[in-house]
Design a protein around this motif. Structure first.
Motif, PDB file in Angstrom:
ATOM      1  N   ASN A 130      -3.703  -4.327  10.918  1.00 25.80           N
ATOM      2  CA  ASN A 130      -4.185  -3.327  11.872  1.00 25.80           C
ATOM      3  C   ASN A 130      -4.644  -2.046  11.187  1.00 25.80           C
ATOM      4  OD1 ASN A 130      -1.316  -3.038  11.298  1.00 25.80           O
ATOM      5  ND2 ASN A 130      -1.420  -1.235  12.594  1.00 25.80           N
ATOM      6  N   GLY A 131      -4.473  -1.948   9.884  1.00 23.08           N
ATOM      7  CA  GLY A 131      -4.834  -0.729   9.152  1.00 23.08           C
ATOM      8  C   GLY A 131      -6.337  -0.649   8.899  1.00 23.08           C
TER       9      GLY A 131
ATOM     10  N   LEU B 162      -0.032 -10.166  10.441  1.00 23.04           N
ATOM     11  CA  LEU B 162       1.340  -9.645  10.435  1.00 23.04           C
ATOM     12  C   LEU B 162       1.282  -8.164  10.803  1.00 23.04           C
ATOM     13  CD1 LEU B 162       4.087 -10.323   7.818  1.00 23.04           C
ATOM     14  CD2 LEU B 162       3.760  -8.059   8.787  1.00 23.04           C
TER      15      LEU B 162
ATOM     16  N   ARG C  77       3.604  -4.857  13.150  1.00 28.35           N
ATOM     17  CA  ARG C  77       4.939  -4.479  13.626  1.00 28.35           C
ATOM     18  C   ARG C  77       4.876  -4.192  15.121  1.00 28.35           C
ATOM     19  NH1 ARG C  77       6.988  -0.444   8.868  1.00 28.35           N
ATOM     20  NH2 ARG C  77       4.951   0.554   9.053  1.00 28.35           N
TER      21      ARG C  77
ATOM     22  N   ASP D  13       8.643  -6.777  10.077  1.00 26.90           N
ATOM     23  CA  ASP D  13       8.631  -5.660   9.145  1.00 26.90           C
ATOM     24  C   ASP D  13       8.901  -6.259   7.764  1.00 26.90           C
ATOM     25  OD1 ASP D  13       9.435  -3.452   7.472  1.00 26.90           O
ATOM     26  OD2 ASP D  13       9.588  -2.277   9.313  1.00 26.90           O
TER      27      ASP D  13
ATOM     28  N   SER E  49     -10.326   5.405  -4.257  1.00 25.38           N
ATOM     29  CA  SER E  49     -10.390   5.911  -2.872  1.00 25.38           C
ATOM     30  C   SER E  49     -11.418   5.102  -2.096  1.00 25.38           C
ATOM     31  CB  SER E  49     -10.834   7.372  -2.860  1.00 25.38           C
ATOM     32  OG  SER E  49      -9.822   8.146  -3.420  1.00 25.38           O
TER      33      SER E  49
HETATM   34  N1  LIG Z   1      -7.341   3.614   1.821  1.00 20.12           N
HETATM   35  C1  LIG Z   1      -7.443   3.800   0.505  1.00 20.12           C
HETATM   36  O1  LIG Z   1      -8.188   4.670   0.045  1.00 20.12           O
HETATM   37  C2  LIG Z   1      -6.673   2.905  -0.449  1.00 20.12           C
HETATM   38  C3  LIG Z   1      -6.962   2.996  -1.819  1.00 20.12           C
HETATM   39  C4  LIG Z   1      -6.278   2.175  -2.709  1.00 20.12           C
HETATM   40  C5  LIG Z   1      -5.341   1.267  -2.241  1.00 20.12           C
HETATM   41  N2  LIG Z   1      -5.068   1.199  -0.916  1.00 20.12           N
HETATM   42  C6  LIG Z   1      -4.066   0.218  -0.474  1.00 20.12           C
HETATM   43  O2  LIG Z   1      -4.678  -0.654   0.466  1.00 20.12           O
HETATM   44  C7  LIG Z   1      -3.716  -1.093   1.419  1.00 20.12           C
HETATM   45  C8  LIG Z   1      -4.231  -0.830   2.818  1.00 20.12           C
HETATM   46  O3  LIG Z   1      -4.512   0.549   2.931  1.00 20.12           O
HETATM   47  P1  LIG Z   1      -5.123   1.212   4.250  1.00 20.12           P
HETATM   48  O4  LIG Z   1      -5.919   2.384   3.819  1.00 20.12           O
HETATM   49  O5  LIG Z   1      -5.726   0.166   5.109  1.00 20.12           O
HETATM   50  O6  LIG Z   1      -3.768   1.764   4.896  1.00 20.12           O
HETATM   51  P2  LIG Z   1      -3.345   1.941   6.416  1.00 20.12           P
HETATM   52  O7  LIG Z   1      -4.514   2.048   7.314  1.00 20.12           O
HETATM   53  O8  LIG Z   1      -2.322   3.029   6.383  1.00 20.12           O
HETATM   54  O9  LIG Z   1      -2.601   0.569   6.699  1.00 20.12           O
HETATM   55  C9  LIG Z   1      -1.353   0.270   6.135  1.00 20.12           C
HETATM   56  C10 LIG Z   1      -0.839  -0.961   6.816  1.00 20.12           C
HETATM   57  O10 LIG Z   1       0.403  -1.357   6.230  1.00 20.12           O
HETATM   58  C11 LIG Z   1       1.313  -1.678   7.282  1.00 20.12           C
HETATM   59  N3  LIG Z   1       2.685  -1.546   6.847  1.00 20.12           N
HETATM   60  C12 LIG Z   1       3.242  -0.522   6.152  1.00 20.12           C
HETATM   61  N4  LIG Z   1       4.537  -0.779   5.945  1.00 20.12           N
HETATM   62  C13 LIG Z   1       4.823  -1.985   6.511  1.00 20.12           C
HETATM   63  C14 LIG Z   1       5.991  -2.776   6.634  1.00 20.12           C
HETATM   64  N5  LIG Z   1       7.161  -2.373   6.135  1.00 20.12           N
HETATM   65  N6  LIG Z   1       5.907  -3.970   7.279  1.00 20.12           N
HETATM   66  C15 LIG Z   1       4.740  -4.374   7.803  1.00 20.12           C
HETATM   67  N7  LIG Z   1       3.588  -3.656   7.719  1.00 20.12           N
HETATM   68  C16 LIG Z   1       3.638  -2.478   7.090  1.00 20.12           C
HETATM   69  C17 LIG Z   1       0.964  -0.660   8.362  1.00 20.12           C
HETATM   70  O11 LIG Z   1       1.514  -1.044   9.588  1.00 20.12           O
HETATM   71  P3  LIG Z   1       1.805   0.055  10.737  1.00 20.12           P
HETATM   72  O12 LIG Z   1       0.495   0.346  11.396  1.00 20.12           O
HETATM   73  O13 LIG Z   1       2.787  -0.608  11.628  1.00 20.12           O
HETATM   74  O14 LIG Z   1       2.375   1.259  10.038  1.00 20.12           O
HETATM   75  C18 LIG Z   1      -0.566  -0.754   8.318  1.00 20.12           C
HETATM   76  O15 LIG Z   1      -1.006  -1.893   8.996  1.00 20.12           O
HETATM   77  C19 LIG Z   1      -2.420  -0.337   1.129  1.00 20.12           C
HETATM   78  O16 LIG Z   1      -1.557  -1.205   0.429  1.00 20.12           O
HETATM   79  C20 LIG Z   1      -2.861   0.820   0.242  1.00 20.12           C
HETATM   80  O17 LIG Z   1      -1.842   1.169  -0.669  1.00 20.12           O
HETATM   81  C21 LIG Z   1      -5.710   1.998   0.004  1.00 20.12           C
END
Ligand SMILES: NC(=O)c1ccc[n+]([C@@H]2O[C@H](COP(=O)([O-])OP(=O)(O)OC[C@H]3O[C@@H](n4cnc5c(N)ncnc54)[C@H](OP(=O)(O)O)[C@@H]3O)[C@@H](O)[C@H]2O)c1
Length: 326
Positions: A9-10, A30, A32, A51, A165
């Motif tokens: 969902n992210g 998957l 929450r 989770d 980023s």
């Molecule tokens: N965006 C960037 O610029 C960037 C750059 C480099 C790497 N990344 C990596 O890419 C991945 C996705 O990033 P994003 O930007 O899409 O982040 P995001 O929009 O914040 O999404 C994070 C996702 O992880 C889920 N999550 C966190 N903890 C969890 C848990 N304990 N159990 C189940 N689900 C969990 C969140 O669920 P909830 O909605 O329920 O919290 C959400 O769906 C991350 O691993 C991040 O470290 C991102």
């Protein structure tokens, strides 16, 4: 083919879900109980509620997945334990479930981060060969998770993507920069000379899919980035052009950021929430460059960045406007 997407969902996860559906995959997401499912609404996917910090909940979810895309992670936490639980523990739990319950030929794709590698030194783009030197708790936790994935890849297919980023539709981080420019201000933090790599979400998703498809990706790490090294002035100008704005440039010195971080951290402690600006963020902003090269992905996966900064910022600005975010 059934695939499992964590973090579905992210920002990145939901865009990957769209692409996987368009490619004909059958999807289990998957999420929450507390997850905001806005971007998944009305999509033909199956939800599995769990989770990742709870290892017991995961066995059934991975048993029929041919590919596991593991994107769930925590980029903002209150302390080291929070980063480790959300990134390292969550990844180890998922890997253990895959080892115990997943099909032997299951593919595991982990989305790590450039933060695990650390800043680029001497302004030269990092490659996957460079020894990692993270400078944040987030980067350290991502690096530990990477090490667990590499260990796992000795027995089963697993590969790692390190994005810099990421920007594009649905992003809320680079979005802040769009908001201030839309209001007429281009804020340059520190000297404004810091050079960074960026990747457009569509390029990143293509890179993730390529890594899942290539046997040669097993046991390897790939930076997936767009072309170019950009300072914040250049990025700001691309956004300003996309928004048809001529913003006033304001330089925010690092000492001011340090004061802001002090209050942000103190306030977050009172509220028991992660700070929006913390000492790690300030340390990251102080680095002269955060550059990485996708040469390995181009050579081994056939990855090719398609979206220029100008085009990417125009498309993103259009999306923010259409959504009423600007
Ligand atoms: N965006 C960037 O610029 C960037 C750059 C480099 C790497 N990344 C990596 O890419 C991945 C996705 O990033 P994003 O930007 O899409 O982040 P995001 O929009 O914040 O999404 C994070 C996702 O992880 C889920 N999550 C966190 N903890 C969890 C848990 N304990 N159990 C189940 N689900 C969990 C969140 O669920 P909830 O909605 O329920 O919290 C959400 O769906 C991350 O691993 C991040 O470290 C991102």
């Amino acid at each position: 083919m059934t695939v499992l997407v964590t973090g579905a969902n992210g920002f990145i996860g939901s865009t990957l879900v769209d692409k996987l559906l368009a490619s004909g995959y059958s999807l289990r997401c998957l999420v929450r109980k507390t997850s905001d499912l806005t971007w998944l609404q009305d999509l033909p996917v199956t939800y599995s509620y769990a989770d990742l910090r709870d290892a017991r909940a995961l066995g059934d979810l991975v048993s029929d997945a041919e590919i596991v895309f593991h994107l769930a992670g925590v980029t903002k936490a209150r302390d080291q334990a929070g980063y480790l639980q959300g990134n390292y523990d969550a990844t180890v739990n998922l890997l253990s479930a895959c080892a115990a319950h997943g099909p032997k030929n299951q593919r595991f794709v982990y989305i790590s981060s450039q933060a695990a590698a650390g800043p680029s030194l001497d302004g030269i783009a990092l490659t996957e060969q460079d020894p990692p030197h993270p400078i944040s708790l987030y980067g350290e936790a991502k690096l530990r998770a990477e090490q667990a994935v590499l260990e796992y890849s000795r027995d089963r297919f697993a590969t790692i993507i390190r994005p810099p980023s990421v920007y594009g539709p649905r992003d809320r981080d680079v979005y802040v920069f769009f908001q201030t420019i839309a209001k007429g201000f281009l804020l340059l933090l520190g000297s404004g000379a810091q050079k960074i790599s960026l990747v457009h979400i569509d390029d990143l998703v293509n890179g993730i899919l390529l890594a899942a498809q290539h046997d040669a990706a097993n046991g390897k790490i790939f930076f997936i980035t767009s072309e170019g090294a950009y300072d914040w002035q250049t990025i700001g100008q691309a956004i300003a052009a996309a928004l048809h704005k001529q913003p006033l440039t304001i330089k925010v010195p690092l000492w001011m950021l340090q004061i802001a971080a002090f209050f942000s951290v103190a306030f977050s402690r009172l509220q028991s929430k992660p700070a929006l600006l913390n000492w790690d963020k300030v340390r990251e902003m102080k680095q002269p460059s955060w550059l990485c090269s996708s040469a390995l992905a181009q050579k081994e996966l056939g990855y090719s960045p398609m979206i220029s900064l100008t085009e990417g910022m125009e498309q993103t600005a259009r999306w923010y406007r259409d959504q009423g975010w600007l």
